[in-house]
Design a protein around this motif. Structure first.
Motif, PDB file in Angstrom:
ATOM      1  N   ALA A  66       5.974  -5.889  -3.699  1.00  0.00           N
ATOM      2  CA  ALA A  66       6.091  -6.670  -2.410  1.00  0.00           C
ATOM      3  C   ALA A  66       5.758  -6.039  -0.976  1.00  0.00           C
ATOM      4  CB  ALA A  66       7.756  -7.005  -2.137  1.00  0.00           C
ATOM      5  N   ILE A  67       5.890  -4.783  -0.842  1.00  0.00           N
ATOM      6  CA  ILE A  67       5.277  -4.152   0.448  1.00  0.00           C
ATOM      7  C   ILE A  67       3.821  -4.468   0.573  1.00  0.00           C
ATOM      8  CG2 ILE A  67       4.843  -1.810   1.410  1.00  0.00           C
ATOM      9  CD1 ILE A  67       7.522  -2.006   1.650  1.00  0.00           C
ATOM     10  N   SER A  70       2.891  -8.187   1.159  1.00  0.00           N
ATOM     11  CA  SER A  70       3.115  -8.395   2.440  1.00  0.00           C
ATOM     12  C   SER A  70       2.255  -7.930   3.454  1.00  0.00           C
ATOM     13  CB  SER A  70       4.596  -7.823   2.851  1.00  0.00           C
ATOM     14  OG  SER A  70       4.832  -8.137   4.110  1.00  0.00           O
ATOM     15  N   GLY A  71       1.787  -6.852   3.287  1.00  0.00           N
ATOM     16  CA  GLY A  71       0.680  -6.245   4.138  1.00  0.00           C
ATOM     17  C   GLY A  71      -0.497  -6.769   3.959  1.00  0.00           C
ATOM     18  N   ALA A  74      -0.380 -10.358   5.513  1.00  0.00           N
ATOM     19  CA  ALA A  74      -0.441 -10.414   6.956  1.00  0.00           C
ATOM     20  C   ALA A  74      -1.590  -9.960   7.644  1.00  0.00           C
ATOM     21  CB  ALA A  74       0.732  -9.162   7.505  1.00  0.00           C
ATOM     22  N   VAL A  83       5.760 -11.828   5.177  1.00  0.00           N
ATOM     23  CA  VAL A  83       7.187 -11.574   4.849  1.00  0.00           C
ATOM     24  C   VAL A  83       7.559 -12.886   3.829  1.00  0.00           C
ATOM     25  CG1 VAL A  83       9.617 -11.839   5.671  1.00  0.00           C
ATOM     26  CG2 VAL A  83       7.863 -10.756   7.131  1.00  0.00           C
ATOM     27  N   GLY A  86       5.889 -12.004   0.700  1.00  0.00           N
ATOM     28  CA  GLY A  86       6.403 -10.602   0.015  1.00  0.00           C
ATOM     29  C   GLY A  86       7.747 -10.849  -0.561  1.00  0.00           C
TER      30      GLY A  86
END
Lengths: 98, 237
Positions: A66-67, A70-71, A74, A83, A86
């Motif tokens: 998920a991290i 998300s990165g 983004a 977000v 993620g």
């Protein structure tokens, strides 16, 4: 907890000290050496990265994925999209891996 | 002042727009704090006082955790200081960008320097220049969201019993990962990202939390300083 209020106010003072401290020190200098300026320009990247890094390894595969997702989202789109995607990945993987 | 009234209201709008999407991400974090604090025996007045005067989520959790153990008060204050030490770097970095702030606006404004406030203010400074109207609009919105979420958590804590069900326990790391990427156009982004990640992880597993934040962060700053090249001297005439 009779001393809670005093303790809370002491913690508040310590916190404000950190928030005003860097400004109070830096505002005494005029022109900065280019290396100092480069270091200060790196603060958001370096500190936010250091803040989030352990979440990559300490939680589990769903969280780590998920991290990273998300990165990446983004990077291509916006933080808000990052977000949202993620979170979806996190909830989905937690259900799958549970 | 060359700024018209129009640009001030634009600043306020932009400040609100830039932090609005992250309020739902922070809300559960604040709500759980309120709920846990009440559970631990703090009165709702004390919860409110903590959020009003400290306004730093992670350190408030640390304080709460230590209050439940039998440790001396000074060590709790020290732990809060350690968790918040990164703010020294934030305010040092932002110090160069407050030219349009009056002295009192600087001293009051720095109180609002939470992580998302720093990230949005620093981005704003690079794109539009940072003006007080923008800074206080975003900062006060984050502040009121924090107080409101704590109050809701303190009142209706039971509703938030299983935040993991909705992924809410992990929403902040996900959000911070996105925030970091917002700075990808800065010079030497990738090497700084890699060294800060590596040093943060090593510190986390050796010295331990919360030192990974400051030490990992400072490692990135040192690398940035080492890699920095002197500004090219201008050739006049």
């Amino acid at each position: 907890m009779d001393n809670s209020v005093g303790l809370i106010l002491a913690c508040a003072a310590a916190t404000y000290l950190t928030r005003i401290g860097g400004y109070a020190i830096l505002s005494r200098f005029g022109r900065l050496h280019h290396r100092v300026a480069a270091a200060l320009d790196a603060v958001p990247t370096a500190v936010l990265t250091a803040l989030v890094a352990p979440s990559l390894l300490t939680k589990g595969p769903a969280e780590a994925t998920a991290i990273i997702v998300s990165g990446l989202v983004a990077l291509r789109s916006s933080v808000t999209h990052g977000v949202a995607v993620g979170l979806i990945v996190l909830i989905g993987l937690r259900l799958l891996l549970a | 002042m060359t700024l018209s009234d129009g640009s001030r209201s634009q600043d306020i709008k932009d400040g609100i727009r830039d932090v609005l999407p992250i309020l739902p991400a922070i809300f559960p974090f604040g709500g759980v704090f309120g709920a846990l604090a009440v559970e631990q025996g703090l009165s709702s007045g004390e919860v409110f006082l903590a959020s009003m005067t400290i306004f730093a989520g992670a350190s408030q959790y640390a304080m709460l955790d230590l209050m439940g153990q039998n440790v001396p008060a000074w060590s709790i204050v020290l732990a809060v200081f350690a968790v918040n030490f990164r703010h020294v770097l934030y305010s040092a970095s932002l110090a160069r960008k407050l030219a349009q702030f009056k002295p009192w606006q600087r001293w009051v404004g720095m109180f609002l320097l939470v992580d998302p406030q720093f990230a949005t203010a620093d981005t704003r400074a690079a794109t539009h220049g940072l003006r007080p109207a923008y800074f206080f609009a975003s900062g006060l919105l984050l502040y009121s969201n924090w107080l409101f979420s704590n109050a809701v958590g303190a009142q209706f804590g039971a509703l938030l019993e299983n935040p993991a069900d909705y992924g809410l326990d992990f929403i902040l790391p996900i959000y911070f990962a996105g925030l970091v990427m917002g700075f990808h156009k800065r010079p030497r982004f990738l090497p700084i990202l890699l060294i800060s990640t590596a040093v943060s992880l090593v510190t986390y597993h050796t010295i331990g939390s919360p030192w990974h934040i400051s030490i990992g962060g400072v490692a990135g700053l040192i690398l940035a300083a080492i890699l920095s090249k002197p500004p090219v001297a201008r050739v006049d005439g």
